[in-house]
Write a protein that holds these residues in place. Structure first.
Motif, PDB file in Angstrom:
ATOM      1  N   MET A 262       0.839  -1.196   0.000  1.00 12.54           N
ATOM      2  CA  MET A 262       0.000   0.000   0.000  1.00 12.54           C
ATOM      3  C   MET A 262       0.877   1.251   0.000  1.00 12.54           C
ATOM      4  SD  MET A 262      -2.962  -0.892   2.781  1.00 12.54           S
ATOM      5  CE  MET A 262      -3.855  -2.439   2.736  1.00 12.54           C
ATOM      6  N   PRO A 263       0.475   2.277  -0.755  1.00 14.89           N
ATOM      7  CA  PRO A 263       1.269   3.514  -0.732  1.00 14.89           C
ATOM      8  C   PRO A 263       1.129   4.203   0.620  1.00 14.89           C
ATOM      9  CG  PRO A 263      -0.751   3.834  -1.982  1.00 14.89           C
ATOM     10  CD  PRO A 263      -0.676   2.379  -1.669  1.00 14.89           C
ATOM     11  N   PRO A 264       2.131   5.001   1.025  1.00 12.59           N
ATOM     12  CA  PRO A 264       2.019   5.736   2.296  1.00 12.59           C
ATOM     13  C   PRO A 264       0.905   6.762   2.222  1.00 12.59           C
ATOM     14  CG  PRO A 264       3.887   6.510   1.013  1.00 12.59           C
ATOM     15  CD  PRO A 264       3.366   5.294   0.297  1.00 12.59           C
ATOM     16  N   PRO A 265       0.411   7.218   3.385  1.00 15.89           N
ATOM     17  CA  PRO A 265      -0.662   8.226   3.369  1.00 15.89           C
ATOM     18  C   PRO A 265      -0.265   9.478   2.587  1.00 15.89           C
ATOM     19  CG  PRO A 265      -0.393   7.314   5.570  1.00 15.89           C
ATOM     20  CD  PRO A 265       0.741   6.767   4.751  1.00 15.89           C
ATOM     21  N   MET A 266      -1.235  10.022   1.875  1.00 17.49           N
ATOM     22  CA  MET A 266      -1.003  11.220   1.074  1.00 17.49           C
ATOM     23  C   MET A 266      -0.853  12.428   1.995  1.00 17.49           C
ATOM     24  SD  MET A 266      -3.438  12.562  -2.059  1.00 17.49           S
ATOM     25  CE  MET A 266      -4.864  12.698  -0.979  1.00 17.49           C
ATOM     26  N   PRO A 267       0.150  13.289   1.757  1.00 13.89           N
ATOM     27  CA  PRO A 267       0.283  14.488   2.599  1.00 13.89           C
ATOM     28  C   PRO A 267      -0.876  15.444   2.365  1.00 13.89           C
ATOM     29  CG  PRO A 267       1.850  14.550   0.767  1.00 13.89           C
ATOM     30  CD  PRO A 267       1.222  13.186   0.752  1.00 13.89           C
ATOM     31  N   VAL A 268      -1.651  15.697   3.414  1.00 13.40           N
ATOM     32  CA  VAL A 268      -2.836  16.546   3.308  1.00 13.40           C
ATOM     33  C   VAL A 268      -2.708  17.682   4.313  1.00 13.40           C
ATOM     34  CG1 VAL A 268      -5.350  16.656   3.479  1.00 13.40           C
ATOM     35  CG2 VAL A 268      -4.253  14.586   2.610  1.00 13.40           C
ATOM     36  N   PRO A 269      -2.618  18.934   3.857  1.00 12.05           N
ATOM     37  CA  PRO A 269      -2.511  20.059   4.796  1.00 12.05           C
ATOM     38  C   PRO A 269      -3.815  20.256   5.567  1.00 12.05           C
ATOM     39  CG  PRO A 269      -2.727  20.856   2.540  1.00 12.05           C
ATOM     40  CD  PRO A 269      -2.556  19.369   2.453  1.00 12.05           C
ATOM     41  N   ALA A 270      -3.713  20.930   6.689  1.00 10.48           N
ATOM     42  CA  ALA A 270      -4.876  21.140   7.554  1.00 10.48           C
ATOM     43  C   ALA A 270      -5.973  21.921   6.843  1.00 10.48           C
ATOM     44  CB  ALA A 270      -4.449  21.862   8.833  1.00 10.48           C
ATOM     45  N   TRP A 271      -5.583  22.886   6.000  1.00 13.98           N
ATOM     46  CA  TRP A 271      -6.595  23.700   5.333  1.00 13.98           C
ATOM     47  C   TRP A 271      -7.445  22.865   4.381  1.00 13.98           C
ATOM     48  CZ3 TRP A 271      -6.918  23.867   0.112  1.00 13.98           C
ATOM     49  CH2 TRP A 271      -5.771  23.543  -0.637  1.00 13.98           C
ATOM     50  N   LEU A 272      -6.840  21.801   3.795  1.00 13.52           N
ATOM     51  CA  LEU A 272      -7.612  20.954   2.884  1.00 13.52           C
ATOM     52  C   LEU A 272      -8.638  20.124   3.655  1.00 13.52           C
ATOM     53  CD1 LEU A 272      -8.086  20.094   0.003  1.00 13.52           C
ATOM     54  CD2 LEU A 272      -6.250  18.402   0.240  1.00 13.52           C
ATOM     55  N   TRP A 273      -8.258  19.658   4.850  1.00 14.93           N
ATOM     56  CA  TRP A 273      -9.225  18.972   5.707  1.00 14.93           C
ATOM     57  C   TRP A 273     -10.406  19.895   6.021  1.00 14.93           C
ATOM     58  CZ3 TRP A 273     -10.276  14.223   7.421  1.00 14.93           C
ATOM     59  CH2 TRP A 273      -9.277  13.235   7.358  1.00 14.93           C
ATOM     60  N   VAL A 274     -10.087  21.112   6.420  1.00 12.73           N
ATOM     61  CA  VAL A 274     -11.131  22.083   6.780  1.00 12.73           C
ATOM     62  C   VAL A 274     -12.021  22.373   5.579  1.00 12.73           C
ATOM     63  CG1 VAL A 274     -11.568  24.454   7.516  1.00 12.73           C
ATOM     64  CG2 VAL A 274      -9.754  23.122   8.612  1.00 12.73           C
ATOM     65  N   ALA A 275     -11.405  22.569   4.392  1.00 14.50           N
ATOM     66  CA  ALA A 275     -12.181  22.872   3.188  1.00 14.50           C
ATOM     67  C   ALA A 275     -13.082  21.703   2.803  1.00 14.50           C
ATOM     68  CB  ALA A 275     -11.233  23.216   2.039  1.00 14.50           C
ATOM     69  N   THR A 276     -12.578  20.483   2.936  1.00 14.96           N
ATOM     70  CA  THR A 276     -13.377  19.299   2.584  1.00 14.96           C
ATOM     71  C   THR A 276     -14.577  19.148   3.514  1.00 14.96           C
ATOM     72  OG1 THR A 276     -11.389  18.191   1.757  1.00 14.96           O
ATOM     73  CG2 THR A 276     -13.308  16.809   2.228  1.00 14.96           C
ATOM     74  N   ILE A 277     -14.346  19.275   4.822  1.00 13.42           N
ATOM     75  CA  ILE A 277     -15.446  19.156   5.780  1.00 13.42           C
ATOM     76  C   ILE A 277     -16.461  20.270   5.572  1.00 13.42           C
ATOM     77  CG2 ILE A 277     -16.029  19.256   8.232  1.00 13.42           C
ATOM     78  CD1 ILE A 277     -13.335  17.902   8.796  1.00 13.42           C
ATOM     79  N   ALA A 278     -15.966  21.498   5.285  1.00 17.47           N
ATOM     80  CA  ALA A 278     -16.870  22.618   5.027  1.00 17.47           C
ATOM     81  C   ALA A 278     -17.711  22.362   3.778  1.00 17.47           C
ATOM     82  CB  ALA A 278     -16.073  23.915   4.865  1.00 17.47           C
ATOM     83  N   ALA A 279     -17.106  21.779   2.738  1.00 18.42           N
ATOM     84  CA  ALA A 279     -17.845  21.474   1.511  1.00 18.42           C
ATOM     85  C   ALA A 279     -18.925  20.431   1.774  1.00 18.42           C
ATOM     86  CB  ALA A 279     -16.886  20.991   0.429  1.00 18.42           C
ATOM     87  N   LEU A 280     -18.602  19.415   2.585  1.00 15.10           N
ATOM     88  CA  LEU A 280     -19.596  18.392   2.914  1.00 15.10           C
ATOM     89  C   LEU A 280     -20.741  18.989   3.729  1.00 15.10           C
ATOM     90  CD1 LEU A 280     -17.217  15.421   3.795  1.00 15.10           C
ATOM     91  CD2 LEU A 280     -18.743  15.575   1.815  1.00 15.10           C
ATOM     92  N   LEU A 281     -20.411  19.848   4.679  1.00 10.45           N
ATOM     93  CA  LEU A 281     -21.459  20.519   5.445  1.00 10.45           C
ATOM     94  C   LEU A 281     -22.317  21.395   4.541  1.00 10.45           C
ATOM     95  CD1 LEU A 281     -19.493  21.554   8.674  1.00 10.45           C
ATOM     96  CD2 LEU A 281     -21.199  19.737   8.434  1.00 10.45           C
ATOM     97  N   GLY A 282     -21.677  22.019   3.551  1.00 11.48           N
ATOM     98  CA  GLY A 282     -22.436  22.817   2.588  1.00 11.48           C
ATOM     99  C   GLY A 282     -23.425  21.978   1.806  1.00 11.48           C
ATOM    100  N   LEU A 283     -23.000  20.763   1.409  1.00  9.05           N
ATOM    101  CA  LEU A 283     -23.913  19.861   0.700  1.00  9.05           C
ATOM    102  C   LEU A 283     -25.100  19.485   1.583  1.00  9.05           C
ATOM    103  CD1 LEU A 283     -21.416  17.439  -1.109  1.00  9.05           C
ATOM    104  CD2 LEU A 283     -22.790  19.253  -2.136  1.00  9.05           C
ATOM    105  N   ILE A 284     -24.834  19.242   2.860  1.00  6.98           N
ATOM    106  CA  ILE A 284     -25.916  18.892   3.783  1.00  6.98           C
ATOM    107  C   ILE A 284     -26.884  20.065   3.942  1.00  6.98           C
ATOM    108  CG2 ILE A 284     -26.445  18.327   6.186  1.00  6.98           C
ATOM    109  CD1 ILE A 284     -23.808  16.765   6.267  1.00  6.98           C
ATOM    110  N   VAL A 285     -26.347  21.279   4.056  1.00  7.05           N
ATOM    111  CA  VAL A 285     -27.207  22.467   4.192  1.00  7.05           C
ATOM    112  C   VAL A 285     -28.063  22.638   2.939  1.00  7.05           C
ATOM    113  CG1 VAL A 285     -27.195  24.978   4.355  1.00  7.05           C
ATOM    114  CG2 VAL A 285     -25.684  23.632   5.818  1.00  7.05           C
TER     115      VAL A 285
END
Length: 352
Positions: free
Chosen positions: A1-24
């Protein structure tokens, strides 16, 4: 398996915000006026959510590379296919609590929001575990192989599931619950006390059922990728599209008679993949002297994706063919002849 992809904190925040936007958006557009979801409406929403999932995967491919994109799509398809099996339980819960059709979408939406939060916690714990302890792969592999065996040879879970079990019974003991629905309200005030409505109990049952299924699905996706970001995204998109799939499939789910066997093959395959990976990462002293077992093959994500798509395609087509044959055979059966009744007594002309 490849190692985990480097994901900055802002991308986590943006992804969760986008999902919350879809729910809204879903809450504003669909739940502003409670109604029975039609097949056409469900189809449009499924196309929208699948499109969002594919767009996310394309972004992973562009910025992360093909290997990570293959891991994401494999995880997404696996989670979505496992979620289809959840629909049997959702249908039982809706029928058991006699949920009005106009409120079923809201029940599923809030129940799945609860599941997202709980799965997020599971994923966080699981990601830390697989990074620190290689023996966790043995546990996950064993869980999946055991679950595959249950799916293949003891397929009675839908009949044994109790919608009023566990947490639901505890809530009923702790709080008074009304007998009737009050629109989409979760609680009402009566006689100076706060009462729960059946709507609240149904949402607890839906969230609890999905939490039980997470015990199988979370190890399954960690068998595909150890990247917590991809695991979370695949779970989120699969769950977001599950509600609309409930309304689209309806009775069709019952026609997928071989789906459980297909899921058994998929879970067994991923379980074996996890065991092979556990051998590669082995640190247990009683296996190969605590050394890595490097001569066993590892299964890459492209092979996993091909196997999962092939298994789902074969089981779906075979299920629909069998359902069509059963329907045609049923229509060809001759109608039973009416049983002869007692012969009428002869009429005596002398009585007239």
């Amino acid at each position: 398996m490849p190692p985990p992809m480097p994901v900055p904190a802002w991308l986590w925040v943006a992804t969760i915000a986008a999902l919350l936007g879809l729910i809204v958006i879903d809450l504003i557009v669909v739940n502003r006026r409670p109604h029975k979801v039609t097949i056409a409406e469900a189809t449009r929403w499924i196309a929208f959510y699948v499109g969002c999932a594919v767009a996310f995967g394309a972004g992973v491919w562009i910025f992360g590379g093909g290997e990570y994109a293959a891991a994401y799509f494999t995880g997404y398809i696996t989670e979505y296919s496992l979620s289809v099996d959840n629909l049997f339980i959702f249908m039982m819960i809706m029928a058991s609590f006699a949920v009005p059709a106009i409120h079923q979408h809201r029940v599923l939406l809030i129940g799945i929001m609860m599941a997202l939060v709980m799965r997020g916690i599971f994923i966080g714990v699981g990601a830390q575990a697989v990074q620190r302890f290689s023996w966790v792969f043995w546990i996950f592999g064993g869980i999946l192989i055991y679950t595959a065996w249950k799916f293949a040879f003891n397929n009675n879970e839908d009949e044994e599931y109790d919608p009023n079990g566990g947490v639901v019974r505890l809530v009923r003991k702790l709080f008074p619950v009304t007998d009737e629905y009050h629109g989409s309200r979760l609680t009402i005030k009566r006689d100076g006390r706060r009462w729960l409505t059946p709507m609240f109990i149904v949402m607890i049952a839906i969230g609890g059922a999905d939490l039980v299924f997470a015990v199988d699905s979370i190890p399954a996706i960690f068998g595909i990728t150890q990247d917590a970001y991809l695991v979370f995204a695949a779970n989120a998109f699969a769950l977001m599209g599950l509600r609309q799939l409930y309304f689209l499939l309806g009775g069709l789910v019952e026609k997928l008679v071989y789906l459980t066997y297909g899921l058994a093959v998929i879970l067994g395959f991923i379980g074996v993949k996890l065991v092979l990976h556990a051998l590669h990462e082995n640190e247990l002293p009683f296996i190969n002297g605590g050394e890595h077992v490097t001569w066993v093959p590892e299964i890459n994500n492209w092979v996993s994706l091909a196997v999962i798509v092939a298994v789902l395609s074969v089981t779906t087509v075979a299920s629909l063919i069998k359902s069509r044959r059963d329907t045609s055979r049923g229509s060809e059966l001759p109608e039973p002849e009416p049983k002869p009744g007692p012969e009428p007594e002869p009429v005596d002309p002398a009585r007239n």
